[in-house]
Design a protein around this motif. Sequence first.
Motif, PDB file in Angstrom:
ATOM      1  N   LEU B 601       0.874  -1.530  -0.031  1.00 54.28           N
ATOM      2  CA  LEU B 601       0.254   0.126  -0.314  1.00 54.28           C
ATOM      3  C   LEU B 601       0.960   1.239  -0.564  1.00 54.28           C
ATOM      4  O   LEU B 601       0.100   2.274   0.014  1.00 54.28           O
ATOM      5  CB  LEU B 601      -0.564   0.074   1.247  1.00 54.28           C
ATOM      6  N   GLN B 602       2.730   1.322   0.104  1.00 51.74           N
ATOM      7  CA  GLN B 602       3.666   2.106   0.183  1.00 51.74           C
ATOM      8  C   GLN B 602       3.398   2.939  -1.683  1.00 51.74           C
ATOM      9  O   GLN B 602       2.816   3.722  -1.673  1.00 51.74           O
ATOM     10  CB  GLN B 602       4.487   2.027   0.194  1.00 51.74           C
ATOM     11  N   VAL B 603       2.792   2.242  -2.432  1.00 49.34           N
ATOM     12  CA  VAL B 603       2.796   2.162  -3.550  1.00 49.34           C
ATOM     13  C   VAL B 603       1.797   3.027  -4.089  1.00 49.34           C
ATOM     14  O   VAL B 603       1.973   4.136  -4.421  1.00 49.34           O
ATOM     15  CB  VAL B 603       2.563   1.075  -4.478  1.00 49.34           C
ATOM     16  N   PRO B 604       0.492   3.086  -3.984  1.00 49.38           N
ATOM     17  CA  PRO B 604      -0.322   4.449  -4.036  1.00 49.38           C
ATOM     18  C   PRO B 604      -0.009   5.307  -3.290  1.00 49.38           C
ATOM     19  O   PRO B 604       0.081   6.352  -3.737  1.00 49.38           O
ATOM     20  CB  PRO B 604      -2.189   3.635  -4.175  1.00 49.38           C
ATOM     21  N   ASN B 605       0.264   5.255  -2.077  1.00 48.71           N
ATOM     22  CA  ASN B 605       0.268   6.821  -1.368  1.00 48.71           C
ATOM     23  C   ASN B 605       1.744   7.822  -2.431  1.00 48.71           C
ATOM     24  O   ASN B 605       1.722   8.093  -2.420  1.00 48.71           O
ATOM     25  CB  ASN B 605       1.147   6.049  -0.248  1.00 48.71           C
ATOM     26  N   ALA B 606       2.968   7.236  -2.559  1.00 51.03           N
ATOM     27  CA  ALA B 606       3.817   7.426  -3.314  1.00 51.03           C
ATOM     28  C   ALA B 606       3.433   7.354  -5.095  1.00 51.03           C
ATOM     29  O   ALA B 606       4.101   8.969  -4.774  1.00 51.03           O
ATOM     30  CB  ALA B 606       5.196   6.694  -3.303  1.00 51.03           C
ATOM     31  N   LEU B 607       2.251   6.756  -5.124  1.00 52.27           N
ATOM     32  CA  LEU B 607       1.879   7.507  -6.469  1.00 52.27           C
ATOM     33  C   LEU B 607       1.203   8.521  -5.821  1.00 52.27           C
ATOM     34  O   LEU B 607       1.186   9.552  -6.915  1.00 52.27           O
ATOM     35  CB  LEU B 607       0.824   6.970  -7.135  1.00 52.27           C
ATOM     36  N   TYR B 608       0.447   8.750  -4.886  1.00 52.93           N
ATOM     37  CA  TYR B 608      -0.635   9.748  -5.133  1.00 52.93           C
ATOM     38  C   TYR B 608       0.614  11.473  -4.451  1.00 52.93           C
ATOM     39  O   TYR B 608       0.150  12.571  -5.597  1.00 52.93           O
ATOM     40  CB  TYR B 608      -1.520   9.539  -3.958  1.00 52.93           C
ATOM     41  N   PHE B 609       1.472  10.865  -3.516  1.00 49.32           N
ATOM     42  CA  PHE B 609       2.227  12.161  -2.926  1.00 49.32           C
ATOM     43  C   PHE B 609       3.531  12.284  -4.475  1.00 49.32           C
ATOM     44  O   PHE B 609       4.155  13.244  -3.839  1.00 49.32           O
ATOM     45  CB  PHE B 609       2.483  12.365  -1.664  1.00 49.32           C
ATOM     46  N   LYS B 610       3.485  11.911  -5.268  1.00 51.22           N
ATOM     47  CA  LYS B 610       4.364  11.586  -6.333  1.00 51.22           C
ATOM     48  C   LYS B 610       5.777  11.924  -5.401  1.00 51.22           C
ATOM     49  O   LYS B 610       7.468  12.220  -5.692  1.00 51.22           O
ATOM     50  CB  LYS B 610       4.512  13.265  -6.954  1.00 51.22           C
ATOM     51  N   LYS B 611       5.731  10.419  -5.446  1.00 45.52           N
ATOM     52  CA  LYS B 611       7.301  10.311  -4.604  1.00 45.52           C
ATOM     53  C   LYS B 611       8.368   9.236  -5.404  1.00 45.52           C
ATOM     54  O   LYS B 611       7.568   7.964  -4.499  1.00 45.52           O
ATOM     55  CB  LYS B 611       7.172  10.439  -2.488  1.00 45.52           C
ATOM     56  N   ARG B 612       8.590   9.183  -5.953  1.00 45.62           N
ATOM     57  CA  ARG B 612       8.932   7.957  -6.823  1.00 45.62           C
ATOM     58  C   ARG B 612      10.427   7.001  -6.215  1.00 45.62           C
ATOM     59  O   ARG B 612       9.952   5.764  -5.916  1.00 45.62           O
ATOM     60  CB  ARG B 612       9.381   8.328  -7.918  1.00 45.62           C
ATOM     61  N   ILE B 613      11.073   7.897  -5.234  1.00 39.97           N
ATOM     62  CA  ILE B 613      12.193   7.406  -4.261  1.00 39.97           C
ATOM     63  C   ILE B 613      11.590   6.368  -3.539  1.00 39.97           C
ATOM     64  O   ILE B 613      12.043   5.472  -3.026  1.00 39.97           O
ATOM     65  CB  ILE B 613      12.697   9.038  -3.800  1.00 39.97           C
ATOM     66  N   ASN B 614      10.284   6.576  -2.469  1.00 43.53           N
ATOM     67  CA  ASN B 614       9.767   5.675  -2.011  1.00 43.53           C
ATOM     68  C   ASN B 614       9.316   4.950  -2.379  1.00 43.53           C
ATOM     69  O   ASN B 614       9.472   3.602  -1.726  1.00 43.53           O
ATOM     70  CB  ASN B 614       8.002   6.203  -1.654  1.00 43.53           C
ATOM     71  N   ILE B 615       9.093   4.360  -3.834  1.00 41.98           N
ATOM     72  CA  ILE B 615       8.913   3.143  -4.418  1.00 41.98           C
ATOM     73  C   ILE B 615       9.738   2.378  -4.797  1.00 41.98           C
ATOM     74  O   ILE B 615      10.337   0.928  -4.025  1.00 41.98           O
ATOM     75  CB  ILE B 615       8.075   3.419  -6.357  1.00 41.98           C
ATOM     76  N   VAL B 616      10.883   3.075  -5.515  1.00 41.24           N
ATOM     77  CA  VAL B 616      12.114   2.274  -5.577  1.00 41.24           C
ATOM     78  C   VAL B 616      13.028   2.465  -4.842  1.00 41.24           C
ATOM     79  O   VAL B 616      14.129   1.424  -4.384  1.00 41.24           O
ATOM     80  CB  VAL B 616      12.913   3.213  -6.742  1.00 41.24           C
ATOM     81  N   HIS B 617      13.501   2.719  -3.827  1.00 42.48           N
ATOM     82  CA  HIS B 617      14.289   2.549  -2.505  1.00 42.48           C
ATOM     83  C   HIS B 617      13.174   2.988  -1.133  1.00 42.48           C
ATOM     84  O   HIS B 617      14.615   2.357  -0.434  1.00 42.48           O
ATOM     85  CB  HIS B 617      15.343   4.156  -2.198  1.00 42.48           C
TER      86      HIS B 617
END
Lengths: 355, 882
Positions: B601-617
């Motif tokens: 569920l971190q993924v939709p959060n990161a997408l919504y807040f535009k924090k790609r770094i949170n997905i990759v790292h």
Amino acid sequence: MKEIYFNADAGYLEGVVRGYRDGLITAPQYMNLTQCETMDDLKLQLATTDYAPFLQNEPSPISTSTLSARCTDALVAEFQYLQQNSAEPVSRFLEYITYGYMIDNVILLITGTLHERDTHDLLEKCHPLGFFDTMPALCVATNVQDLYNTVMVDSPLAGYFRECLSAEDLNELNIEIIRNTLYKAYLEDFYSYCQSCGEPTSSIMAELLKFESDRRTVNITINSFGTELSKDDRAKLYPRLGNMYPEAQIRLARADDMDQVKSILEQYGDYKRMILSANMNASSDSAGGSDMSLEDIFFANEVQLNKDAFEQQFHFGVFYSWLRLKEQEIRNIVWIAECISQQQKDKVNKYTPIY
Amino acid sequence: MPFTRGWGQTRSRPKTSIFRSEIMSLVQLYIPSDVARFTVSQLGEMGLLQFRDLNDDVSAFQRSFVNDVRRFDELERKLRYLRTQIERSDVDIYDFFNEEAVAASRGPRDIDDMEEKIGAHEDRVLRLTAAYKDLQLKHLELIENKHVLEEVSSLFVEISGRQQTAAAPAPASASRASAGGAHDSVPLLGRSDSLSRRSIGSLDAAYAGDAGGYDVEGGRIGGGHDINIGFITGVIRRDRVATLERVLWRSLRGNMFLNYVDIEEPISDPKHDEPVYKSAFIVFAHGESLRDRATKISEALGATLYHVDRNAERRQEELIETMSRLDDLQQILENNNAARINELTNVSEQLNTWFTIVRKEKAIYHTLNLLNYDANRNCLIAEGWCATNDIPAIQSALHLATEDAGSNVPTVLHELRTTKEPPTFVRTNRFTDGFQNIVDAYGVPKAGEVNPGLFTCITFPFLFALMFGDLGHGFLMTICAALLCIYEKKLAWLAKDESLRMFYTGRYIVLLMGIFSMYTGLLYNDIFSRAMSMFSSGWQWPSDQGGEGVTVEATKLGHTYPVGIDPAWHHAGNSLLFTNSYKMKMSIVLGIIHMTLGICLQVPNALYFKKRINIVHVFVPQIIFLFSIFGYLVFAILFKWCTDWYARDAAGELTHISPPSLLNMLIYMFLSPGSVGESERMFRGQAALQTVLLLLALACVPWMLLVKPFILRREHQKIISEGYGRISSHVRVSSEDDAPGGAVIVSEQEEMQEDDFDFADIMINQTIHTIEFCLNSISNTASYLRLWALSLAHAQLSEVLWTMTFLPTLKMSGALQPIAIFCGFAVWFVLTFSILIGMEGLSAFLHALRLHWVEFNNKFYDGTGTKFEPFAFKTILDEAEE
């Protein structure tokens, strides 16, 4: 060891009383109160405090006396809640606290009777915490002997009365003497009771009661200037305890004017600081002017001492201190209310802040 | 900026779901002052807008509408007064509720009318009550007088009666009395024993000695001594009698005699609200001054004195007169009371309606106090949050309000751009509300954040059911919850009771928990701890039992049991071994799945807040870490389940050595990487795979720890080197298009989110997070074992209950068996319901709660939002009711 069992008897009450303490009006609230233009504003502001339930059903133009009465009702309701839920030894301690009010009531009734005021009016003016069974019968007493035999003998104050019996008849001066003698006996008794309660109650109450005693000593001294009270008699009225007992009391007994009192007080670090911080007006030698401010200084100091009592746990001093603080708060509210209703806004800030 | 995406979509009505909170808009309203009241009222009915306080620095009584607030405070006080009067006189308050008057917008004239009416009613009730009290006081006096006359004359009669018989021995008794104050020595004033009686020895002696014969009736002294013995009579509260006597005794130095009679019936004293028990007393004292004294003392102690004549006939006359006056007064009192009740009944019909109106109006003015005046004071400016979707509804409400007020100046609404964190509004319904409450108790979701409430709706009851798996218990729970849900309107009063509210508001949770428990009960094959044989078992017990103490072995049949656990396990000696191993593994598998969902569920959060770094790292290393250790464990569990460890090949040899221990496998994966013991091996290449996975997991740790902070630092330095500094964080709040007159609310200066870059800070945070995640992945997995532990406890407890309470009665024989069964069943059922369903259910609930709050939420959920609290009359009225 005592601490282990403390909460069994008094833990709930201590919790309650600390809750009450947190309900005291704070500095920003005082700010708001002092800014009020009318009594209605004041009522509105007080609606956010613990007094709200007691004020909300009063019709709107509210007078200072009703305000004061309702506030006292709030105080009494809270205190009686404590009393009703208390067991030994707290109940005994709380009872001791009420004796002070009883003394005030007795004196009020005697004075009233002396001036032939209506008994029922007088009874209404009595502090509800100082009621005792036979109190109303005070109105028939015409001399001290009578007073003791009829009424006081089975009141809790009987023991304190023993020293007053030498006085012959009731007149203004004698009543004052009776009041002070009673209070002296009361303070000494209360003090010795507190000492028997063990630490930390004993040390904390000792400080509070010593202060109270010192204040009374100074007040007696100042009030006896210019009266026919002899200096020996004056010395007899001083409670035999306090920071100034006995050396300074002996000197106070011989003092003749305010300056001497001040110089005696200045020998005590605490009181000297008190006096300095309030920078007493040196030019006003008249007892009236400086007396007033001295009282205020004492009040302010008392507030500080009572606040300090809350810093420690497992003692009964909090009950005493809370009551004193609440009383001071009511005095403050009434002062502010008086200033507002008499349009004396410039004096409105002369209350004694608590928190 | 975090919200730009939301803003981009505002024009085309954003879709809403419980997955994310609603997209909120900060709106500004320009309300012409003459429509202001109507507008706020209309908005209060809708309950869609949360007003911001624009006068934060103004104290309560300096605000513009404080006089109106005060006016309604006063009205409310009057209503409260009326209500207490109504309650006190036992008039029923009508539940009748004038919906129309309450709902419709009220003009100022309606309010004035209402105020006048309430004032008039209060006046009348005040007057009537005062008159009533007056009359009651008179009534009280007469009643007391009557009692005094009656009681005192009975006293007199008694005395004179005794006197005749006892006159002669009086002198003799005097000596006895002075010796001891004996009871029977006082014929003069003695009373029959049935009446309460106090006498004081020395006084009696004085009397007896002085008088010898005292003719009370005549009021003269028989013995020839002319002593003026008078008396006073009166009524006093019963508990004061002793005090009165004591004080009198002391102050008159014993020269008195007091006797009293309790008045049987309580007297209602209008000064106190409750009836008071009183006593009539008579005090004899000689001498004018002593009598005066006695009078004074008794009055001070709260006694009421009444004159009673010495003469019996006159007393009789007086009594008759009093009675007749009493009758008259009774009549008047009744009439007065009827009028009062009538008036109060009239009021009671309207009371609820008025209360509602007054409270609403008060709320309106409180809200108006939050608003600002514009420069030339003909407009009020409001600011507030609302869901972007609700803007059209609000706009129509504004229109309605303008029409209601008959004004043609419309209220203008516009949206403001802002960087302020909006309040969180999750649109819930009856069903989702309970689940959302569970989430909100942990933390309100931040705006735009994934709301765990959506998943909780299913995972919560499911995890609960794993611990509570029993078809029977689940069924009972479902029935209870279903009743609550079906009759929810009728049972709405439950919500008012503090302890029942929990069940009422959580009824849909309980319903789902029940249904899911039935499902897991079916899988565990448990119904009240019994097994069900719905299908044919896959095992067969040998037909010859062999006798006690002999171990028999079931033989395997050709098929598997289709659903859940085979009932044959139920009485097997190794059933615990089997279920424990099964449930333990199941807990791990489900736990890993649950946590994986959380991490994902971190993924939709990161997408919504535009924090790609949170997905990759963040997300990728985390998921790799989890899967390479615990994902592998899950794989091993499933692999072990799928393999038939006792299968024999054609030659009849076992194809596998023995089932490996998974725990050991996991431990030795760390302790001796690269080698797998021969007895532990499950498949070929296991050792190599384990090494690779271990290395992967280890590689993830520095990845999680270091990469993100250094990337952030590089980006920051790039911005600095390009010369942008911190300006980016200062986005001004301003209205989108300048309003006519250019009156823009000044709210820009309010706290800007400064993102000061502090590398050390970020590094420390990241270290903490990394350590926490690595440790948690172990401890949380272990934590899911509670699913097994609780379900084991539940099964064992219900088993024990069955065998201890109900089973023995079934094995009984004889005539008593039916009764025993009846009692046994009662005990069993009550305990089942209270302990197994009530307490066990509560404990399973709490554990499910913990698994959600700690194990699930901490993987992705911030929960740092603030709740959206729109201005709605409904909530205000509900609060006022309590």
